[in-house]
Design a protein around this motif. Sequence first.
Motif, short mmCIF file in Angstrom:
data_model
loop_
_atom_site.label_atom_id
_atom_site.label_comp_id
_atom_site.label_asym_id
_atom_site.label_seq_id
_atom_site.Cartn_x
_atom_site.Cartn_y
_atom_site.Cartn_z
N PRO A 460 0.82 -1.22 0.00
CA PRO A 460 0.00 0.00 0.00
C PRO A 460 0.85 1.27 0.00
CG PRO A 460 -0.04 -1.04 2.16
CD PRO A 460 0.65 -2.00 1.24
N VAL A 462 0.18 5.23 1.11
CA VAL A 462 -0.84 5.92 1.90
C VAL A 462 -0.65 7.43 1.82
CG1 VAL A 462 -0.98 3.97 3.47
CG2 VAL A 462 0.48 5.92 4.05
N SER A 463 -1.73 8.11 2.07
CA SER A 463 -1.71 9.57 2.12
C SER A 463 -1.27 10.02 3.51
CB SER A 463 -3.09 10.12 1.80
OG SER A 463 -3.16 11.50 2.10
N GLY A 467 -3.90 8.94 6.24
CA GLY A 467 -3.56 7.53 6.35
C GLY A 467 -4.29 6.62 5.41
N ASP A 468 -5.14 7.18 4.53
CA ASP A 468 -5.87 6.35 3.57
C ASP A 468 -4.93 5.76 2.52
OD1 ASP A 468 -8.29 6.59 4.73
OD2 ASP A 468 -9.09 8.07 3.33
N VAL A 469 -5.29 4.58 2.07
CA VAL A 469 -4.57 3.97 0.96
C VAL A 469 -4.94 4.72 -0.32
CG1 VAL A 469 -4.25 1.89 -0.44
CG2 VAL A 469 -4.47 1.71 2.06
N SER A 670 2.90 11.39 0.26
CA SER A 670 2.68 10.00 -0.15
C SER A 670 3.77 9.13 0.45
CB SER A 670 2.71 9.91 -1.69
OG SER A 670 2.51 8.59 -2.12
N GLN A 672 5.23 5.04 1.61
CA GLN A 672 5.18 3.61 1.31
C GLN A 672 6.26 2.91 2.12
OE1 GLN A 672 5.75 2.68 -2.84
NE2 GLN A 672 5.97 0.49 -2.50
N PHE A 676 3.48 0.94 7.07
CA PHE A 676 2.07 0.98 6.69
C PHE A 676 1.57 -0.34 6.14
CE2 PHE A 676 3.96 5.17 6.02
CZ PHE A 676 3.24 5.91 6.95
N GLN A 692 -10.98 -0.03 4.92
CA GLN A 692 -10.87 1.42 4.75
C GLN A 692 -12.21 2.01 4.35
OE1 GLN A 692 -7.35 3.34 2.88
NE2 GLN A 692 -8.80 3.95 1.26
#
Length: 713
Positions: A460, A462-463, A467-469, A670, A672, A676, A692
């Motif tokens: 993933p 993530v932002s 924390g969203d994918v 961003s 990775q 995460f 999510q």
Amino acid sequence: MELTSCIFEAPIALVSLVDGNRQWFKARIGVDLQEAPRLHSFCAHVTETMQPLTVSDATVDLRFKDNVFVNGASAIRSYAGSPLIENGKCYGSLCVMDRKVRSFGHVELNRLEKLATVVIGLIREHRQKSILKEQQRELELRQARFEQTEQSAKVGGFEMDLQTGQIVWSDQVYRTVGLPVGTVMTSEKVLSCYAPEERAGVATRIRNALSGAGTGVDKEYRIITPDGEERWVHIVSDVEHVDGVPRRLFGILQDISDRHRHEQRLIEAANTDGLTGLRNRASFNCYMEARYGEKEPDFALLLADVDSLKQLNDTLGHAAGDMLLKEVAKRLTRALRSRGVIFRLGGDEFAIAVEEASTARNVTAIARRLIRCITRPMNIDGSTITPKITIGGAFAAHCESVSELSQNADFALYHAKETHRGGYVQFESGLRTRIERRLKTTRELEQAILENRLSPHYQPIVSSANGDVIGFEALVRMSRSDGSIIAAAQFHEALTDATISHRVTTQMLEHAAADMRRWLDDGLSFGRVGVNISTADFMRGDLETRIRATFSRHGVPLDHLLLEVTETVFMQGSEEKVAETLQRLRNKGVLVALDDFGTGYASLTHLRSLPVDIIKIDRSFIDTMMADSSSMAIVELVFDLAKKLGLKVTAEGVETFGQVARLLELGCRSLQGYFFGRPMPAFAAEQLLQSQKAANAPQPEVEREMFLVAGQN
């Protein structure tokens, strides 16, 4: 023809000459016909195109399937022919045929072309012999009226009185050896006409004749005229006995210099590469056998491949490729000087035998000098290119046979092309093991491709805002026959093979598109999925077609795809071609990420011109930035550079909260890394997206912050 038939294990071999209406067989084996209509001639196609022709199965070839020779009682199934070209005109071919289906490879076709060169020489020789025979007949007709037979036929007579030692020569003998007619000859003067290596044998023959022990001779000799010209003569002599006592040595001498030179040209043609003028593979084989006939062979064998010759042929044409090969041959010859012998083995491969190879250091220095001399730019049809060669080497002293030496040098070259292209690798004992391991890995990966045992594992991205994918990177994994899953690092050596790498990407695109389609159908938001693209994916020119076809088949919009490329993709391939392909895909919604940024060698100028949307900072800088100020400086510089160029940045290899916090301070949006989530199979990625989706209901901001702190390890 028997030799050609034997070499190719073919029942039929022909020298076929083709005119407007027919073909007739100058030489043949395996057929009774002396000629046939041109309409049914395979060789007519060779004559028309002036190119070699191979037919594996004539029954399925539209040009020949209705041919009477294909459908007759003694049906022809396969054919290979090489044109006979002289002075720009093709008048026939040397060909082999078989009554069974078979393929003719590059090596066999190369041999056929070499034999065709010899046939052309033999035809020329036959033509010359016919001319000489006609001349001889004319001379015989004129003999009664003109006493010029000797001069015209280059034949002279001689005799020696064995009682007095007096020597008498005809005018033609004088002309042949380059002495004034009538010069008084003695045994010493006769000896002086011969080449140094001949004199001892001739002196013995004269002494034996004078002592009465001499006999006749029928032999060819090399002579040197007073002007230094080399000539060859054929001498036939005998001793006349009177009452049992030898009285006279007599004979004839013929100047055969022209014939000898012609024979030498035939030999040279059979042992010389027609394009570069270097010695060819046949000469190489003879040389190697001769050197290993020595008690202690002391030399090194270097094998050199011209890099990217195929790409040059594809872009500028084979004429440009030939120009490159000829220039490489010239440069190698100048650089090697008298230190060894150079051969062209065929295609883009050269062999260099380095004489008196005293130390590995010396041979390495020679190899590097050869590489340097090749890499000077050259102009071909208005295009400037920089030739490169890759060299592998081995020592004869370390090998028991020619085959072992050649194999070791070949192993070194193979390793150099895989790991050190454009450089030199010297064979060492462990190299064979490493290459065999690589070959084993390659075979295992090929089998996995055939059995569809490759699949993507999704890591993933993530932002940093919540924390969203916002995406995944698809990383290739191979399922072994025992059920275990291994990462690409364990079979990365096999991915250096362009064909395999191309097939791996094809399967990854297929799996990724299928997974994205399923996620879209489930209403899941996954942003973009990144797929890694290698140099091999651009070599065939079909990357755009493959991507569009795959994603169209699954109904997935291209704005869900991210292509990840490294700097080496731009540097190893044609930068302009790669950039054009990526730009066309960007125009259709695809984004491009420059992966492992900071570890390559692209300049800022390149970065400005490359069609890139995202920079992915290599994990090595993220891993050390908290403890190494230089790494931190590079990371900060990348963010500043990206901001000014309007590019986004993704930080790879994020594993600690401290790294997250510092990257957030730098404005990273961003992230990775293992902090995460590790790479996971498609079903696990789908579960993560489902979680999510459920968690995206309104919730306190503090919970989002806790997500970033806790991670998903």
